[in-house]
Design a protein around this motif. Structure first.
Motif, PDB file in Angstrom:
ATOM      1  N   ARG A  71       0.828  -1.204   0.000  1.00 17.23           N
ATOM      2  CA  ARG A  71       0.000   0.000   0.000  1.00 17.23           C
ATOM      3  C   ARG A  71       0.861   1.252   0.000  1.00 17.23           C
ATOM      4  O   ARG A  71       0.532   2.247  -0.661  1.00 17.23           O
ATOM      5  N   GLN A  90       2.114   1.969  -3.522  1.00 17.08           N
ATOM      6  CA  GLN A  90       1.047   2.554  -4.338  1.00 17.08           C
ATOM      7  C   GLN A  90       0.776   4.005  -3.964  1.00 17.08           C
ATOM      8  O   GLN A  90       0.515   4.847  -4.825  1.00 17.08           O
ATOM      9  N   SER A  91       0.852   4.322  -2.664  1.00 13.15           N
ATOM     10  CA  SER A  91       0.655   5.700  -2.224  1.00 13.15           C
ATOM     11  C   SER A  91       1.748   6.620  -2.766  1.00 13.15           C
ATOM     12  O   SER A  91       1.483   7.740  -3.206  1.00 13.15           O
ATOM     13  N   HIS A 104       8.279   6.179   3.322  1.00 14.86           N
ATOM     14  CA  HIS A 104       7.522   6.842   2.256  1.00 14.86           C
ATOM     15  C   HIS A 104       8.408   7.829   1.505  1.00 14.86           C
ATOM     16  O   HIS A 104       8.339   7.954   0.271  1.00 14.86           O
TER      17      HIS A 104
END
Length: 464
Positions: A268, A271-272, A306
């Motif tokens: 996830r 994808q973010s 991130h």
């Protein structure tokens, strides 16, 4: 009568002796005739050549002994440390510089001692063993902490950053070259301190300029507004660069910061990060080709990883030609102890772009700050303008909606990754990954020949 018999016997004896002499002379002539004069000359020439070869060998041996003594004097007076150990890791010889770097006395007696008894350095011992097993030159950097038996001298035994180059020798022996990295480390610290101070001084005026530009942006009409947009764009780019410098200095000053680790779905998160960079990818008609599990749980600091994904994906977007795919692979692997510093269970993340790949001479330096590869991996002016336009919109929205430090850090990183090519993105990636006790490496993919960045992260943290 007796006299006659004596004369007869004497005559017969002389006759037999003469016959025997004649026979010996014949045999000697026959033997001498079997030797040709040319063969005799060849034998003499061979003997002369053998004598000349022996004399040349003696001269060469004396020259080698002279050269050996010369090299021995050079090694003793060399400005770098040199030492040699045998197949049992016993110290055979070292020069004065090695003794000074390792705080030992060069061996003088014929008896040998284990190197580990003289030098309490696990890194040096491991380097020697690695060289002996791999049978090829190796290198290692570490900080050596001398051990002194005299308590009064403990304050004088300062840690020493060392670099060692080792090479295998015959009969299991290993030679090691040692050099002090104290001056290089000191210069790097001074550079980082200077950059951090300059970044701190620039942060406040840049913030003021940005606020003024954003205030004028909504009050002016074209064409004056175009100039404000350009000013705001460059201010945001410079502010992002300053923030990256501050973050990188903080990471280097504290290589293992306090991470707020939690269980995160890495799929996830990938994808973010791609969704945040989608405008850049859409302009080049790039697509994400993800290969891996639909759900991959791992313990990490979500905001920092991130940022790592943003920098890596942005790097792939910058160097991929239009209408191509960026491949991202995620998988679980088991460490085969090729790297003893990594845990057993790892998550391997591969980011492969469709560009021209890294130049071979640039691979060792792609994670160094401010390092830029050759123009073959640089963006065109059109791509730079697209990035600037995108940076303005995203950073303006980020300035109005940021509510936490982590969000500001993530979006600020997003701005620099898409708007500038400062050479800090991969340096920040390495610092964050190593803070998670992982590793990162760069190469060219053997199939696509594009840039191939591999990240290895522990599946679970021992200290979490």
């Amino acid at each position: 009568m007796a006299f006659l018999w004596f004369l007869l016997g004497l005559i017969i004896g002389l006759g037999v002796l003469s016959w025997y002499h004649i026979q010996l002379t014949r045999q000697l002539r026959f033997l001498m005739s079997s030797f040709q004069p040319q063969g005799s000359r060849r034998s003499l020439v061979s003997v002369l050549r053998l004598r000349q070869a022996v004399a040349a060998s003696v001269d060469a041996q004396e020259a080698l002994l002279t050269d050996l003594e010369t090299w021995r004097h050079l090694a003793l007076a060399a400005p770098i440390g040199i030492l040699q150990v045998d197949e049992e890791n016993q110290l055979i010889w070292c020069n004065a510089q090695a003794g000074q770097l390792l705080s030992i006395q060069p061996p003088t007696a014929p008896t040998r001692r284990l190197l580990l008894e003289l030098v309490r350095s696990y890194e040096l011992d491991q380097l020697i063993e690695q060289t002996r097993v791999l049978r090829k030159p190796c290198q290692s950097d570490w900080t050596f902490h001398p051990v002194c038996a005299d308590p009064s001298q403990l304050s004088r035994q300062m840690p020493r950053p060392l670099r060692a180059h080792s090479l295998p020798l015959r009969d299991g022996c290993v030679g090691v070259f040692l050099e002090s990295r104290q001056e290089a480390v000191l210069l790097a610290q001074q550079r980082d301190r200077w950059i951090s101070d300059v970044a701190h001084e620039l942060k406040t005026p840049l913030t003021s300029i940005r606020l003024v530009a954003e205030t004028l942006q909504i009050r002016l009409e074209p064409p004056l507004r175009d100039w404000i947009d350009r000013l705001l764009n460059e201010t945001i780019r410079l502010s992002s660069l300053v923030q990256d410098l501050l973050d990188l200095s903080q990471l280097e000053a504290n290589p293992h910061p306090s991470l707020r680790c939690k269980t995160v779905d890495l799929t996830r998160l990938i994808q973010s990060a791609w969704f945040g960079l989608e405008p850049l990818a859409r302009n080049k008609q790039l697509r994400l080709d993800y290969v891996g599990p639909d759900r991959l749980l791992i313990q990490l600091d979500e905001s920092r990883i991130h940022r790592v994904l943003l920098n890596l994906l942005d790097n792939a977007i910058k160097y991929s030609p239009p209408q191509q795919a960026i491949r991202v692979q995620a998988s679980l692997i088991t460490n085969d102890h090729s790297d003893p510093n990594l845990p057993k269970q790892l998550v391997q993340l591969d980011i492969i772009d469709a560009g021209l790949g890294f130049p071979n001479d640039a691979l060792p330096y792609v994670f160094d700050r401010f390092y830029r590869a050759d123009p073959s991996r640089s963006r065109s002016p059109a791509e730079v303008e697209i990035s600037k336009t995108y940076a303005v919109g995203k950073n303006t929205a980020a300035a109005n909606s940021a509510s936490s430090d982590d969000a500001q850090s993530t979006k600020g990183t997003h701005a620099v990754s898409v708007s500038s090519g400062s050479g800090l993105g991969l340096a920040i990636v390495r610092q964050i990954v190593e803070a998670h006790h992982g590793s990162v490496q760069a190469s060219n993919h053997p199939e696509t020949h594009g840039g191939w960045l591999q990240v290895f992260l522990p599946l679970q943290r021992d200290d979490a």
